[in-house]
Scaffold this motif. Structure first.
Motif, PDB file in Angstrom:
ATOM      1  N   LEU A  42      -2.172  -6.733   1.723  1.00  0.00           N
ATOM      2  CA  LEU A  42      -3.160  -5.988   2.504  1.00  0.00           C
ATOM      3  C   LEU A  42      -4.547  -5.919   1.868  1.00  0.00           C
ATOM      4  O   LEU A  42      -5.539  -6.091   2.572  1.00  0.00           O
ATOM      5  N   PRO A  43      -4.634  -5.659   0.559  1.00  0.00           N
ATOM      6  CA  PRO A  43      -5.980  -5.517  -0.024  1.00  0.00           C
ATOM      7  C   PRO A  43      -6.863  -6.728   0.244  1.00  0.00           C
ATOM      8  O   PRO A  43      -8.089  -6.597   0.283  1.00  0.00           O
ATOM      9  N   TRP A  44      -6.249  -7.899   0.426  1.00  0.00           N
ATOM     10  CA  TRP A  44      -7.053  -9.104   0.616  1.00  0.00           C
ATOM     11  C   TRP A  44      -7.082  -9.550   2.078  1.00  0.00           C
ATOM     12  O   TRP A  44      -7.857 -10.396   2.444  1.00  0.00           O
ATOM     13  N   LEU A  45      -6.189  -9.002   2.892  1.00  0.00           N
ATOM     14  CA  LEU A  45      -6.207  -9.344   4.319  1.00  0.00           C
ATOM     15  C   LEU A  45      -7.277  -8.545   5.056  1.00  0.00           C
ATOM     16  O   LEU A  45      -7.834  -9.006   6.042  1.00  0.00           O
ATOM     17  N   ASP A  46      -7.529  -7.330   4.563  1.00  0.00           N
ATOM     18  CA  ASP A  46      -8.531  -6.481   5.205  1.00  0.00           C
ATOM     19  C   ASP A  46      -9.906  -6.861   4.653  1.00  0.00           C
ATOM     20  O   ASP A  46     -10.164  -6.722   3.459  1.00  0.00           O
ATOM     21  N   THR A  47     -10.789  -7.334   5.532  1.00  0.00           N
ATOM     22  CA  THR A  47     -12.102  -7.815   5.065  1.00  0.00           C
ATOM     23  C   THR A  47     -13.192  -6.769   5.240  1.00  0.00           C
ATOM     24  O   THR A  47     -14.353  -7.027   4.904  1.00  0.00           O
ATOM     25  N   SER A  48     -12.842  -5.591   5.793  1.00  0.00           N
ATOM     26  CA  SER A  48     -13.876  -4.594   6.064  1.00  0.00           C
ATOM     27  C   SER A  48     -14.428  -4.007   4.773  1.00  0.00           C
ATOM     28  O   SER A  48     -13.701  -3.795   3.816  1.00  0.00           O
ATOM     29  N   ARG A  49     -15.727  -3.706   4.774  1.00  0.00           N
ATOM     30  CA  ARG A  49     -16.334  -3.061   3.610  1.00  0.00           C
ATOM     31  C   ARG A  49     -16.089  -1.551   3.648  1.00  0.00           C
ATOM     32  O   ARG A  49     -16.204  -0.866   2.652  1.00  0.00           O
ATOM     33  N   VAL A  50     -15.787  -1.045   4.835  1.00  0.00           N
ATOM     34  CA  VAL A  50     -15.567   0.391   4.990  1.00  0.00           C
ATOM     35  C   VAL A  50     -14.077   0.683   4.865  1.00  0.00           C
ATOM     36  O   VAL A  50     -13.250  -0.015   5.426  1.00  0.00           O
ATOM     37  N   LYS A  51     -13.736   1.725   4.107  1.00  0.00           N
ATOM     38  CA  LYS A  51     -12.328   2.022   3.872  1.00  0.00           C
ATOM     39  C   LYS A  51     -11.720   2.826   5.019  1.00  0.00           C
ATOM     40  O   LYS A  51     -10.704   2.458   5.588  1.00  0.00           O
ATOM     41  N   SER A  52     -12.330   3.969   5.332  1.00  0.00           N
ATOM     42  CA  SER A  52     -11.666   4.938   6.199  1.00  0.00           C
ATOM     43  C   SER A  52     -11.776   4.560   7.676  1.00  0.00           C
ATOM     44  O   SER A  52     -12.860   4.210   8.152  1.00  0.00           O
ATOM     45  N   ALA A  53     -10.659   4.686   8.382  1.00  0.00           N
ATOM     46  CA  ALA A  53     -10.648   4.414   9.829  1.00  0.00           C
ATOM     47  C   ALA A  53     -11.498   5.425  10.586  1.00  0.00           C
ATOM     48  O   ALA A  53     -11.842   5.210  11.741  1.00  0.00           O
ATOM     49  N   LYS A  54     -11.864   6.519   9.920  1.00  0.00           N
ATOM     50  CA  LYS A  54     -12.755   7.507  10.524  1.00  0.00           C
ATOM     51  C   LYS A  54     -14.049   6.855  10.993  1.00  0.00           C
ATOM     52  O   LYS A  54     -14.632   7.278  11.986  1.00  0.00           O
ATOM     53  N   PHE A  55     -14.460   5.835  10.242  1.00  0.00           N
ATOM     54  CA  PHE A  55     -15.740   5.188  10.563  1.00  0.00           C
ATOM     55  C   PHE A  55     -15.537   3.801  11.150  1.00  0.00           C
ATOM     56  O   PHE A  55     -16.452   2.985  11.171  1.00  0.00           O
TER      57      PHE A  55
ATOM     58  N   LEU B 277     -14.965  -8.599   9.985  1.00  0.00           N
ATOM     59  CA  LEU B 277     -16.160  -9.425  10.169  1.00  0.00           C
ATOM     60  C   LEU B 277     -16.923  -9.049  11.434  1.00  0.00           C
ATOM     61  O   LEU B 277     -18.141  -9.125  11.478  1.00  0.00           O
ATOM     62  N   PHE B 278     -16.180  -8.623  12.468  1.00  0.00           N
ATOM     63  CA  PHE B 278     -16.837  -8.418  13.764  1.00  0.00           C
ATOM     64  C   PHE B 278     -17.137  -6.961  14.104  1.00  0.00           C
ATOM     65  O   PHE B 278     -18.012  -6.669  14.895  1.00  0.00           O
ATOM     66  N   GLU B 279     -16.400  -6.048  13.485  1.00  0.00           N
ATOM     67  CA  GLU B 279     -16.571  -4.643  13.841  1.00  0.00           C
ATOM     68  C   GLU B 279     -17.849  -4.073  13.236  1.00  0.00           C
ATOM     69  O   GLU B 279     -18.202  -4.398  12.105  1.00  0.00           O
ATOM     70  N   THR B 280     -18.533  -3.203  14.014  1.00  0.00           N
ATOM     71  CA  THR B 280     -19.693  -2.500  13.451  1.00  0.00           C
ATOM     72  C   THR B 280     -19.242  -1.082  13.127  1.00  0.00           C
ATOM     73  O   THR B 280     -18.998  -0.281  14.033  1.00  0.00           O
ATOM     74  N   PRO B 281     -19.080  -0.778  11.820  1.00  0.00           N
ATOM     75  CA  PRO B 281     -18.613   0.568  11.482  1.00  0.00           C
ATOM     76  C   PRO B 281     -19.698   1.602  11.712  1.00  0.00           C
ATOM     77  O   PRO B 281     -20.891   1.278  11.727  1.00  0.00           O
ATOM     78  N   LYS B 282     -19.267   2.846  11.875  1.00  0.00           N
ATOM     79  CA  LYS B 282     -20.219   3.960  11.977  1.00  0.00           C
ATOM     80  C   LYS B 282     -20.810   4.228  10.591  1.00  0.00           C
ATOM     81  O   LYS B 282     -20.215   3.828   9.582  1.00  0.00           O
ATOM     82  N   PRO B 283     -21.947   4.887  10.508  1.00  0.00           N
ATOM     83  CA  PRO B 283     -22.524   5.150   9.173  1.00  0.00           C
ATOM     84  C   PRO B 283     -21.583   5.989   8.305  1.00  0.00           C
ATOM     85  O   PRO B 283     -20.993   6.959   8.788  1.00  0.00           O
ATOM     86  N   VAL B 284     -21.467   5.577   7.058  1.00  0.00           N
ATOM     87  CA  VAL B 284     -20.562   6.243   6.114  1.00  0.00           C
ATOM     88  C   VAL B 284     -21.369   7.241   5.297  1.00  0.00           C
ATOM     89  O   VAL B 284     -22.503   6.943   4.910  1.00  0.00           O
TER      90      VAL B 284
END
Lengths: 274, 416
Positions: free
Chosen positions: B322-335, B389-396
């Motif tokens: 998982l640590p390498w499959l998830d490419t998002s820079r944001v950790k929490s699903a809240k954002f 890669l494609f998702e735009t996270p909310k501001p953290v």
């Protein structure tokens, strides 16, 4: 917009999967045996306990009818006098045990011998081994010690999720009761409505008036079935009453403890932003 | 993360001992002074709950082992002996049997919390992988424990699961014979399962120590998914803050646990396991315990035996990557609004697979299990890498303290 599309796609996949499984269920049910009816038992619910009179009647039915074919090998006579059971006195149990012949030995000549039963003995089996039972009856009858917990029926979705909440735990006894009342085909003594495939090895075991009750309870198949089912619940779960009583105390303690901890936690965290 | 130890022994004996073995300082640093993010929610109490469950299982298990006989002729009877003749034996056994289920309830909540808040992401990869190892050991322990009462499901469950190894090309049959200690599940199998069932919990305890060590090096993740920047502003000392909160969470969990022990002790088991094992009679449906059902559904969804085995073990091993499959820079699903949807769909898919695992493998059940298996693997192998890669996270939030301020500000506004 993109989000809603993705959500609906995921929802569609899940709904599709669910629909498939539902249709499979419906097919499954068409051929199934009827569901046993839920009975009211004194030992159901959080404060349930056994009715001593019922257990004694059930024991009588067991002795006079079931015990001809079924063993009860894990039950010791002494437990009949123990707390939370049928409530026989110790002298009654001693006399009862003495009516049985128990194989013991070897003695100092190396011979096996028979002696009268003692309270510490377990119920002797009607057949020396399952093979002998099979040879005599065509099939080996199951041991009845934990039968009430070894039988069950499926309540299906969503009722199976409700059962632990309402503490419905009597599936096994309800099945046994239904089975004993399930011989509804007058021309076939081995036809049973509740047995998978309807063909049961045990021919209709109970009939009205077969066992004499001395406490005024009706001598009917329904009453016999009810009493012997309750007795089998006790043999399967002799500590049931103690378990439920202890459980209530544990619950009270834990809920009070949780309440105190909740207010302690509130007080500790009151001064800090979190 | 722990910082220099602030522990000062108050007595002369304490100082004498501490200068020779600083174990009290270690404990103090780990469970008293240890800084905890101040924004943790109740999902973070499950680590403590799991430690408690491991201890409870070991203690009740040691007592059960004093009265249990690991022999095909006596095992079933010795369990009934525990239920009838041993003082409080029914309580010890029901606590242990239901404890296994509760252990898995807690571990699934713990794992899904990690999945939701991105707790597996840097710098917590090793911490996460150690967790996956604990989970694997738990599954092995639980499986072997279910075999010990030697009921019908014990025997046939053991037969089905050990038979899976025969799918391995060339050496499969030899491995299965070696596992059984014979040519079928029999007394040698029961004996070694008892031995291993006693051993593995102590191995789990060892890996738990590593897990907690790794946690205390990198620090806890938190609902905001941002790292601690300022110990003063972002954290609180473990004691009293986390201690009292963990205690409250644990006691609430114990109420749930006790409900099953005292009021529905056989609900999570299978009635067939009260029938003594009989190698000549196969139950109509062989089902494992509920906590393996999703994987059992995956196993049976694949039309080839080897493929099914690979998919089933793959479904667990994939977690380690998982640590390498998830490419998002944001950790929490809240954002991560889109990830959140896929996450909950994943939870539903697991529940659905669990239900399908309990049903016979025929008709619509198999088709449904295949669709959900595709989603299970798609979630890890396609959605996770692409979404980052494609998702735009909310501001953290810039820091934990800012996240707390924002939350309290919103609450204040809602109140006014």
């Amino acid at each position: 917009m993109v989000h809603t599309k993705k959500i609906s796609l995921v929802a569609a996949i899940l709904a599709g999967a669910l629909a498939f499984s539902m249709s499979a269920r419906a097919q499954d049910h068409a051929h199934a045996t009827p569901t046993p009816e839920r009975q009211s038992w004194t030992f159901g619910g959080p404060f349930g306990g056994f009715d001593k009179g019922q257990l004694q009647r059930g024991f009588k039915v067991y002795r006079e009818v079931c015990a001809n074919c079924h063993s009860l090998s894990r039950i010791a006579f002494r437990t009949l006098a123990e707390e939370g059971g049928p409530g026989f006195s110790e002298s009654q149990v001693k006399a009862l045990a003495a009516e049985y012949k128990v194989k013991d030995g070897p003695d100092d000549k190396g011979e096996m011998f028979e002696r009268p039963g003692r309270a510490s003995d377990r119920f002797p089996a009607p057949f020396p081994n399952p093979e002998a039972a099979r040879a005599a009856l065509g099939a080996a009858p199951p041991d009845m010690s934990v039968l009430a917990k070894a039988r069950s029926y499926s309540r299906g979705f969503p009722l199976f999720l409700v059962d632990p909440l309402i503490q419905y735990q009597e599936h096994g006894v309800d099945y046994i009761y239904a089975l004993l009342n399930g011989y509804t085909n007058k021309s076939d003594q081995n036809w049973n409505a509740y047995f998978p495939g309807n063909k049961i090895g045990m021919a209709k075991p109970l009939s009205d008036g077969q066992v004499e009750y001395t406490d005024g309870a009706p001598a009917t198949v329904q009453q016999y079935a009810k009493d012997v089912s309750a007795f089998l619940m006790w043999t399967a779960e002799p500590a049931l009453e103690k378990r439920k009583k202890t459980g209530f105390r544990v619950m009270i303690f834990l809920i009070l403890f949780a309440g105190l901890l909740y207010f302690t936690k509130k007080k500790v965290w009151a001064g800090v932003a979190h | 993360m722990s910082g220099p130890s602030t522990y000062v022994p108050s007595s002369a004996i304490g100082r004498w001992f501490e200068s020779r073995l600083p174990i009290m300082g270690l404990m103090h640093g780990s469970f008293v002074a240890y800084p905890v993010p101040r924004n943790l929610n109740y999902f973070w109490t499950f680590g403590g709950i799991l430690s408690f469950m491991l201890g409870a299982q070991i203690i009740t298990g040691i007592i059960l082992a004093m009265h249990y006989t690991p022999h095909v002729d006596y095992a079933f009877g010795s369990v009934e002996h525990i239920m009838r003749d041993v003082n409080w034996g029914w309580f010890i056994r029901y606590t242990h049997a239901n404890g296994a289920s509760m252990f898995f309830v807690a571990v699934y909540i713990h794992m899904l919390r990690g999945l939701y808040y991105g707790s597996y992401k840097a710098p917590r990869e090793v911490l996460w992988i150690l967790g996956v190892i604990i989970y694997l050991l738990m599954m092995a322990t639980g499986f072997m424990g279910y075999v010990l009462p030697w009921g019908q499901m014990s025997f046939w469950g053991a037969t089905v699961i050990t038979n899976l190894f025969s799918a391995i090309p060339l050496v499969g049959d030899a491995i299965t014979t070696w596992l059984w200690g014979g040519y079928s599940v029999d007394n040698p199998t029961l004996n070694r399962f008892f031995s291993l069932h006693y051993l593995l919990p102590f191995m789990i305890a060892g890996v738990v120590i590593l897990h907690v060590w790794a946690l205390h090096v990198v620090g806890q993740n938190n609902p905001a998914g941002v790292e601690v920047k300022n110990i003063e502003r972002d954290t609180l000392p473990f004691t009293p803050y986390a201690t009292v909160k963990d205690a409250f969470g644990l006691v609430c969990f114990l109420i749930f646990y006790a409900w099953f022990i005292f009021y529905a002790p056989n609900y999570l088991g299978h009635a067939d396991n009260y029938i003594e094992a009989n190698p000549l009679v196969t139950p109509s449906h062989i089902v494992p315990e509920w906590y393996y059902l999703p994987f059992y559904a995956i196993l049976r969804a694949i039309p080839s035996k080897l493929g099914g085995v690979v998919a089933m073990f793959g479904a667990i091993v994939i977690l380690a990557f998982l640590p390498w499959l998830d490419t998002s820079r944001v950790k929490s699903a809240k954002f991560r609004p889109v990830y959140r949807v896929f996450f909950w769909a994943f939870v539903l898919a697991c529940v659905g697979l669990g239900y399908l695992g309990s049903q016979p493998p025929e008709g619509g059940f198999v088709i449904a299990a295949r669709l959900l298996t595709i989603y299970y693997f798609g979630f890890f192998l396609v959605i996770m890498p692409l979404l980052g890669l494609f998702e735009t996270p909310k501001p953290v939030p810039a820091s934990i303290a800012d996240a707390v301020l924002a939350k309290n500000g919103a609450a204040a506004q809602a109140h006014s």
